[in-house]
Structure formats: C-alpha cells, structure tokens
Scaffold this motif. Structure first.
Motif, PDB file in Angstrom:
ATOM      1  N   LEU A   1      39.302  58.074  29.482  1.00 43.54           N
ATOM      2  CA  LEU A   1      38.556  58.281  28.235  1.00 43.54           C
ATOM      3  C   LEU A   1      37.053  58.412  28.467  1.00 43.54           C
ATOM      4  O   LEU A   1      36.277  58.441  27.504  1.00 43.54           O
ATOM      5  CB  LEU A   1      38.820  57.109  27.283  1.00 43.54           C
ATOM      6  N   ASP A   2      36.641  58.455  29.751  1.00 47.54           N
ATOM      7  CA  ASP A   2      35.220  58.570  30.100  1.00 47.54           C
ATOM      8  C   ASP A   2      34.396  57.430  29.524  1.00 47.54           C
ATOM      9  O   ASP A   2      33.296  57.627  28.998  1.00 47.54           O
ATOM     10  CB  ASP A   2      34.643  59.919  29.620  1.00 47.54           C
ATOM     11  N   LEU A   3      34.930  56.218  29.654  1.00 49.17           N
ATOM     12  CA  LEU A   3      34.217  55.038  29.178  1.00 49.17           C
ATOM     13  C   LEU A   3      33.496  54.365  30.341  1.00 49.17           C
ATOM     14  O   LEU A   3      33.774  54.658  31.502  1.00 49.17           O
ATOM     15  CB  LEU A   3      35.211  54.066  28.531  1.00 49.17           C
ATOM     16  N   PRO A   4      32.577  53.431  30.073  1.00 52.24           N
ATOM     17  CA  PRO A   4      31.827  52.773  31.144  1.00 52.24           C
ATOM     18  C   PRO A   4      32.749  52.038  32.115  1.00 52.24           C
ATOM     19  O   PRO A   4      33.852  51.618  31.769  1.00 52.24           O
ATOM     20  CB  PRO A   4      30.920  51.781  30.397  1.00 52.24           C
ATOM     21  N   ALA A   5      32.283  51.859  33.341  1.00 48.88           N
ATOM     22  CA  ALA A   5      33.069  51.158  34.363  1.00 48.88           C
ATOM     23  C   ALA A   5      33.261  49.702  33.968  1.00 48.88           C
ATOM     24  O   ALA A   5      32.394  49.074  33.361  1.00 48.88           O
ATOM     25  CB  ALA A   5      32.368  51.250  35.711  1.00 48.88           C
ATOM     26  N   VAL A   6      34.408  49.141  34.350  1.00 53.52           N
ATOM     27  CA  VAL A   6      34.755  47.767  33.978  1.00 53.52           C
ATOM     28  C   VAL A   6      33.808  46.716  34.556  1.00 53.52           C
ATOM     29  O   VAL A   6      33.488  45.748  33.873  1.00 53.52           O
ATOM     30  CB  VAL A   6      36.208  47.456  34.404  1.00 53.52           C
ATOM     31  N   PRO A   7      33.306  46.859  35.816  1.00 51.96           N
ATOM     32  CA  PRO A   7      32.443  45.793  36.341  1.00 51.96           C
ATOM     33  C   PRO A   7      31.261  45.451  35.455  1.00 51.96           C
ATOM     34  O   PRO A   7      30.755  44.333  35.486  1.00 51.96           O
ATOM     35  CB  PRO A   7      31.982  46.378  37.686  1.00 51.96           C
ATOM     36  N   ASP A   8      30.795  46.400  34.645  1.00 55.67           N
ATOM     37  CA  ASP A   8      29.675  46.119  33.743  1.00 55.67           C
ATOM     38  C   ASP A   8      30.053  45.132  32.639  1.00 55.67           C
ATOM     39  O   ASP A   8      29.170  44.625  31.953  1.00 55.67           O
ATOM     40  CB  ASP A   8      29.174  47.419  33.097  1.00 55.67           C
ATOM     41  N   GLY A   9      31.328  44.892  32.457  1.00 53.08           N
ATOM     42  CA  GLY A   9      31.742  44.015  31.364  1.00 53.08           C
ATOM     43  C   GLY A   9      32.665  42.896  31.789  1.00 53.08           C
ATOM     44  O   GLY A   9      33.410  42.365  30.959  1.00 53.08           O
ATOM     45  N   MET A  10      32.634  42.505  33.066  1.00 49.48           N
ATOM     46  CA  MET A  10      33.562  41.477  33.537  1.00 49.48           C
ATOM     47  C   MET A  10      33.352  40.140  32.838  1.00 49.48           C
ATOM     48  O   MET A  10      34.303  39.396  32.605  1.00 49.48           O
ATOM     49  CB  MET A  10      33.434  41.295  35.051  1.00 49.48           C
ATOM     50  N   ALA A  11      32.106  39.826  32.489  1.00 51.39           N
ATOM     51  CA  ALA A  11      31.850  38.553  31.803  1.00 51.39           C
ATOM     52  C   ALA A  11      32.574  38.517  30.463  1.00 51.39           C
ATOM     53  O   ALA A  11      33.170  37.489  30.087  1.00 51.39           O
ATOM     54  CB  ALA A  11      30.346  38.359  31.602  1.00 51.39           C
ATOM     55  N   GLU A  12      32.541  39.644  29.738  1.00 56.08           N
ATOM     56  CA  GLU A  12      33.212  39.677  28.443  1.00 56.08           C
ATOM     57  C   GLU A  12      34.726  39.688  28.592  1.00 56.08           C
ATOM     58  O   GLU A  12      35.446  39.129  27.757  1.00 56.08           O
ATOM     59  CB  GLU A  12      32.754  40.892  27.634  1.00 56.08           C
ATOM     60  N   ILE A  13      35.241  40.315  29.641  1.00 59.59           N
ATOM     61  CA  ILE A  13      36.684  40.278  29.890  1.00 59.59           C
ATOM     62  C   ILE A  13      37.129  38.837  30.129  1.00 59.59           C
ATOM     63  O   ILE A  13      38.155  38.392  29.588  1.00 59.59           O
ATOM     64  CB  ILE A  13      37.051  41.176  31.093  1.00 59.59           C
ATOM     65  N   HIS A  14      36.358  38.083  30.889  1.00 56.64           N
ATOM     66  CA  HIS A  14      36.667  36.667  31.120  1.00 56.64           C
ATOM     67  C   HIS A  14      36.687  35.914  29.795  1.00 56.64           C
ATOM     68  O   HIS A  14      37.570  35.070  29.561  1.00 56.64           O
ATOM     69  CB  HIS A  14      35.645  36.042  32.067  1.00 56.64           C
ATOM     70  N   ARG A  15      35.752  36.193  28.926  1.00 62.16           N
ATOM     71  CA  ARG A  15      35.695  35.491  27.641  1.00 62.16           C
ATOM     72  C   ARG A  15      36.892  35.851  26.764  1.00 62.16           C
ATOM     73  O   ARG A  15      37.496  34.967  26.147  1.00 62.16           O
ATOM     74  CB  ARG A  15      34.391  35.837  26.906  1.00 62.16           C
ATOM     75  N   VAL A  16      37.208  37.125  26.683  1.00 64.38           N
ATOM     76  CA  VAL A  16      38.357  37.547  25.866  1.00 64.38           C
ATOM     77  C   VAL A  16      39.632  36.863  26.366  1.00 64.38           C
ATOM     78  O   VAL A  16      40.418  36.323  25.565  1.00 64.38           O
ATOM     79  CB  VAL A  16      38.514  39.081  25.901  1.00 64.38           C
ATOM     80  N   VAL A  17      39.850  36.884  27.667  1.00 64.70           N
ATOM     81  CA  VAL A  17      41.053  36.266  28.236  1.00 64.70           C
ATOM     82  C   VAL A  17      41.057  34.762  27.982  1.00 64.70           C
ATOM     83  O   VAL A  17      42.101  34.175  27.636  1.00 64.70           O
ATOM     84  CB  VAL A  17      41.148  36.567  29.745  1.00 64.70           C
ATOM     85  N   THR A  18      39.901  34.126  28.118  1.00 60.39           N
ATOM     86  CA  THR A  18      39.823  32.676  27.877  1.00 60.39           C
ATOM     87  C   THR A  18      40.177  32.342  26.433  1.00 60.39           C
ATOM     88  O   THR A  18      40.964  31.416  26.168  1.00 60.39           O
ATOM     89  CB  THR A  18      38.403  32.164  28.196  1.00 60.39           C
ATOM     90  N   VAL A  19      39.604  33.091  25.479  1.00 63.48           N
ATOM     91  CA  VAL A  19      39.902  32.854  24.059  1.00 63.48           C
ATOM     92  C   VAL A  19      41.393  33.041  23.791  1.00 63.48           C
ATOM     93  O   VAL A  19      42.038  32.215  23.133  1.00 63.48           O
ATOM     94  CB  VAL A  19      39.066  33.800  23.170  1.00 63.48           C
ATOM     95  N   PHE A  20      41.955  34.121  24.289  1.00 68.73           N
ATOM     96  CA  PHE A  20      43.368  34.396  24.045  1.00 68.73           C
ATOM     97  C   PHE A  20      44.257  33.316  24.647  1.00 68.73           C
ATOM     98  O   PHE A  20      45.220  32.859  24.015  1.00 68.73           O
ATOM     99  CB  PHE A  20      43.738  35.767  24.620  1.00 68.73           C
TER     100      PHE A  20
END
Length: 424
Positions: free
Chosen positions: A309-328
């Motif tokens: 989908l030509d979206l930004p690379a994941v490493p730029d958002g690893m902190a938020e991925i950790h937060r989403v997974v933690t909340v879930f």
C-alpha cells in the motif's frame, strides 16, 4: 486407506518433476488470457486471434499477481517456493509439490543450503505445524480451530499453496452456503437444452480438488448449516462424490485432501456432528504465547501490507506497535503485564489480526495526514474501535483501563492524551 490404495484412483499417477517450478509456481493454470482490447493497437490481427502460448500465460499471470492488491500465496512467495522445490530432496507424497519437511520450512521459515532465506509465515510452536502437515500426508482431513485472529485462514492458504501450488480451491462458509458449493451445480442453459450431462455439470472447488489430487479449503465450517456440512462425510470417508443424476461418481485421486477452519467463538452456531468431526484431525492454533512473539507477528504482517500500500516502513512505528500489543494482551488476559492489577475484559476478541488492522490503519493516517511516522494519535481511534464493541459496557471498561493503568504508566503520557481525545 485412501481410495487410490483400494484401486479406485485414476490410472495415471505420474508425479510432477521435482524441480519443475517456473516463476509462478505452476499456479498459472487458472489465469485467463487478457481481452483482445488489451492487445497492442498495431498488432497483427492474426497474432491477436491466435491462442496465447503457455509462456505468455505465465507472464500475464506474473503481471496480474504484481498488480493484485493481495496476491495469492503461491504468487506472492513464488521465489521461496521455487527455491524450496529445487533444494528439496526428501520423499514427497503423491502429487505434492514439496516434501512435508519443505512445507513446514516454508511456513516456519529458515535458511536453505544455497543461502536463500525463507521468511516465516506462521510464528508459533513448530510442533503444531508439523502435526498439521503430517495430517495432510494421510487420508485424514485437517481442521484448524481457534479463536478469531489466530491465523487459521492464513495457515490454510499457505499449506494449500505449498502442498498443491494452488490455494484457490476454496469454499467460503456462511449461513447461506448451499450444498452445491461443496458438491456440484448445474449450468441450467445446458441442462434445459440437453439434459443432465458432464458438460452441464459445474464442479465445486472440492470436486475439482478430488479429480486433480489437490488440496481443497473450507473456511468457517461451523457457519455452514449442519445439513450442508454433512455433505462432506461421504467425501472424507469414502473419498468419492456420487452424481446420481448421471449414475456416476467422482473418485478422489491420490494427493487429495481438505483443510477446514472453524472459530472457537462460533460454538453453538452450527456445531459439527460427531460423524463429521471424526473425519478430521483437529489442530488448535493458540494466541501468541508472549508479547514479543505477538509484536513480531504484527510487525511482519504490517510490513507486508504496508509495502503493498506504499505506507511508511514499520521500524518507524515499533514503539506504537508495542503499545497496541500491550493494550490488547492486557485487556484480553484481564491482568496487567506485571500481574499487579486485575482488569475487566471487553466483549471483543482483541486478536492479533485486529492489532494488525489497527496498526495498518494508523500507518495510513500517518502517511496521508501526518509526517509519515506512526504516533499515538494515529492508533488511538483504531484501538477505541476494537475495544468498544458494546457502547455501554465496553466503554466503561475502556475508561477504567485508561485512568487506572495507562495514565499511571511511565512514558505513556502521549498515548493517554491521544486515547482520551478520541474517547470523549
């Protein structure tokens, strides 16, 4: 015992050559030639009218796969499948494209002797994959069972792609799935004009898999009405599909098997009969065992989706991925990560698949309405939508979690503010 061992299989049982895997992993047999309107404007009319060669069909199949929003597994990972086929010197069951060992390697990942890296398609216990693959090598069908979001469909697709080279022989189960979707239907124009005949018969994906010795897939089996489900009993036990209108039958050839998926949350909707359940080996796909494993799954899948989908690379958002997974995980488990605070769980499943969706949606927001970096404000609305399914009860649970856990957590102030803004 399989039908073929009883002597009822088709006479020809020649297996494909071991290294016979072109770029499209020989899954291009279903690719249709492009319309004449797509031809070059000055092309010779005779060339435009002639049938396309197999090489042209393959190239068109590759082009279609590249343009597809979500290519089939056999196209998306064709290079890995071809590399595995070339390196695979282990015994293969009849009509399998890869050996069971290579199929498991394709799903779990690894490095081949020539240095080719096989990316993991499933992150979880190795034994689960080995049991699933070995089941398909027998005459027992495979039932993948689990809560929503545990990659049942994903694993089913990749198993079919690795075993048969074609993951598209699929029946999607719904409350309205008819018996014809599993058995066969009729071309009514042919039926009215000439009566029942093979030409008038429209085979289902399961019937085609039986005739070709391939792997069929049935998704959401427990959503299919019980009387339609039981159509599978004769297919799975006798390995034959009667066609009484023609006084004949279709017998399964060696290599045929079936993968079904079912949802733990659908128990009581259309439970499988004991007779049908006995025809399956059941493999339960668990939720990720650790937060790190779930973060790995989410980041890998989001990266794949983001590139398409030509979206930004994941490493730029690893902190938020950790937060989403933690909340879930905390709301799903009913306890904080440190085990100190008990929590109420909302009505939703908060699955890994939903976490992937939240992060992907956040990346789209960051790309199109932000600076391209995934931030708390980009995922807050998605988390709210995943958690608050019941506007009354779930909203109370979410507000309590925000105030008692998120607000007091070090380094989460920006996340707390972003969630508060969308929760008002």
């Amino acid at each position: 015992m399989t039908v073929s061992e009883n002597g009822s299989a088709a006479a020809s049982e020649t297996e494909p050559a071991r290294a016979d895997f072109p770029v499209a992993y020989r899954a291009d047999s279903h690719v249709q030639p492009r319309a004449d309107s797509d031809a070059e404007p000055h092309a010779d009319s005779r060339a435009a009218a002639r049938p396309a060669s197999r090489g042209e069909d393959v190239s068109r199949g590759e082009a279609a796969a590249q343009e597809a929003l979500r290519p089939h597994a056999e196209h998306a990972f064709a290079d890995e499948l071809a590399a595995l086929a070339a390196a695979d010197d282990r015994p293969r069951p009849a009509r399998w494209r890869l050996s069971p060992w290579a199929v498991a390697t394709y799903l779990l990942g690894g490095t081949l002797p020539d240095g080719t890296v096989i990316t993991p398609k499933y992150v979880g216990p190795r034994r689960i994959v080995e049991v699933a693959v070995s089941t398909l090598a027998t005459d027992r069908a495979l039932l993948l069972l689990g809560v929503p979001g545990t990659a049942k469909t994903w694993v089913s697709e990749h198993l079919a792609a690795a075993v048969s080279g074609d993951s598209t022989l699929l029946v999607q189960g719904t409350a309205g799935t008819p018996e014809e979707a599993i058995r066969y239907g009729w071309n009514y124009a042919q039926l009215l004009a000439h009566g029942p005949s093979r030409d008038a018969l429209v085979p289902s994906p399961v019937m085609r898999a039986m005739a070709q010795g391939m792997t069929a897939r049935v998704e959401e089996l427990t959503r299919i009405p019980a009387d339609v489900q039981d159509t599978l009993i004769t297919i799975l036990s006798e390995k034959t599909l009667p066609i009484p209108e023609l006084g004949s039958e279709t017998q399964a050839v060696r290599g045929f098997n079936l993968i079904a998926t079912a949802n733990d949350r659908d128990r009581g909707v259309n439970d499988l009969s004991s007779a049908l359940r006995r025809r399956f080996n059941t493999v339960v796909l668990p939720l990720p065992a650790t937060a790190d494993a779930e973060v790995d799954i989410v980041s890998r899948r989001v990266d794949q989706l983001g590139r398409s989908l030509d979206l930004p690379a994941v490493p730029d958002g690893m902190a938020e991925i950790h937060r989403v997974v933690t909340v879930f995980r905390e709301l799903r488990d009913g306890v904080t990560t440190d085990g100190r605070t008990k929590l109420k769980s909302p009505s939703g499943t908060l699955s890994t698949a939903e976490a992937i969706s939240v992060v992907t949606g956040g990346l789209a927001l960051a790309a199109h309405f932000g600076d391209g970096v995934l931030r708390s404000g980009d995922v807050a609305a998605g988390i709210l939508g995943a958690v608050v399914r019941d506007p009354a009860a779930d909203r109370v649970i979410w507000q309590e979690y925000l105030e008692t856990v998120v607000r007091e957590r070090d380094g989460w102030k920006d996340f707390y503010r972003a969630c508060r803004e969308v929760s008002v």
